[in-house]
Each structure stands twice: as structure tokens, then as C-alpha cells.
Motif scaffolding. Structure first.
Motif, PDB file in Angstrom:
ATOM      1  N   LEU A   1       6.265  -2.761  29.015  1.00 17.65           N
ATOM      2  CA  LEU A   1       4.883  -2.978  28.577  1.00 17.65           C
ATOM      3  C   LEU A   1       4.711  -4.353  27.939  1.00 17.65           C
ATOM      4  N   ASN A   2       5.698  -4.802  27.194  1.00 18.52           N
ATOM      5  CA  ASN A   2       5.630  -6.151  26.618  1.00 18.52           C
ATOM      6  C   ASN A   2       5.599  -7.209  27.711  1.00 18.52           C
ATOM      7  N   LEU A   3       6.386  -6.993  28.744  1.00 18.63           N
ATOM      8  CA  LEU A   3       6.396  -7.922  29.864  1.00 18.63           C
ATOM      9  C   LEU A   3       5.041  -7.953  30.564  1.00 18.63           C
TER      10      LEU A   3
ATOM     11  N   GLU B   1      12.381   4.572  28.190  1.00 17.89           N
ATOM     12  CA  GLU B   1      11.978   3.504  27.277  1.00 17.89           C
ATOM     13  C   GLU B   1      11.172   2.474  28.060  1.00 17.89           C
ATOM     14  N   ILE B   2       9.900   2.434  27.824  1.00 18.94           N
ATOM     15  CA  ILE B   2       9.037   1.513  28.575  1.00 18.94           C
ATOM     16  C   ILE B   2       8.432   0.418  27.698  1.00 18.94           C
TER      17      ILE B   2
END
Length: 65
Positions: A19-21, A14-15
Motif C-alpha cells: 500500500l505504501n508503494l 502483510e500488505i
């Protein structure tokens, strides 16, 4: 006795949180590097003795007349 084998589930990575960060951090870091580069103002100060020499050559103005 029947032996039950455990089924192995494929692990999923789960990335989305990562990616949001990255989406938030990259523009923030880029903007802070621009502002830190602009904050260093270069000043060219006159020599220390230039004000003293100017005072010696100028005569003070006469008061009262």
C-alpha cells in the motif's frame, strides 16, 4: 510415546508495504503522464517556398546614400 501435533498458525497477509508503494507510485505516474502530454509542442511551419518568393519580390535597399 505421546505424539505432539503441530499447531497451525493462520497466515496473515502483510500488505502495508504494498500500500505504501501504491500511495507513492500513483501520484508519480499521474504527474508524469501529464508532463509527457504537454511536452509535445505542435508547430505550424510556413511553406518552404514562401521565403524565396518574398526575397524575389523585395528589392535590396541601396547602400551608402
Amino acid at each position: 510415546m505421546a505424539i505432539k501435533r503441530l499447531r497451525k498458525h493462520h497466515a496473515q497477509l502483510e500488505i502495508t508495504a504494498f500500500l505504501n508503494l501504491i500511495v507513492v507510485l500513483v501520484p508519480f505516474l499521474l504527474s508524469t503522464t501529464v508532463f509527457t502530454g504537454l511536452s509535445g509542442a505542435r508547430l505550424s511551419l510556413p511553406a518552404q517556398s514562401s521565403g524565396v518568393e518574398q526575397l524575389k519580390t523585395n528589392k535590396p535597399a541601396a547602400r551608402g546614400s
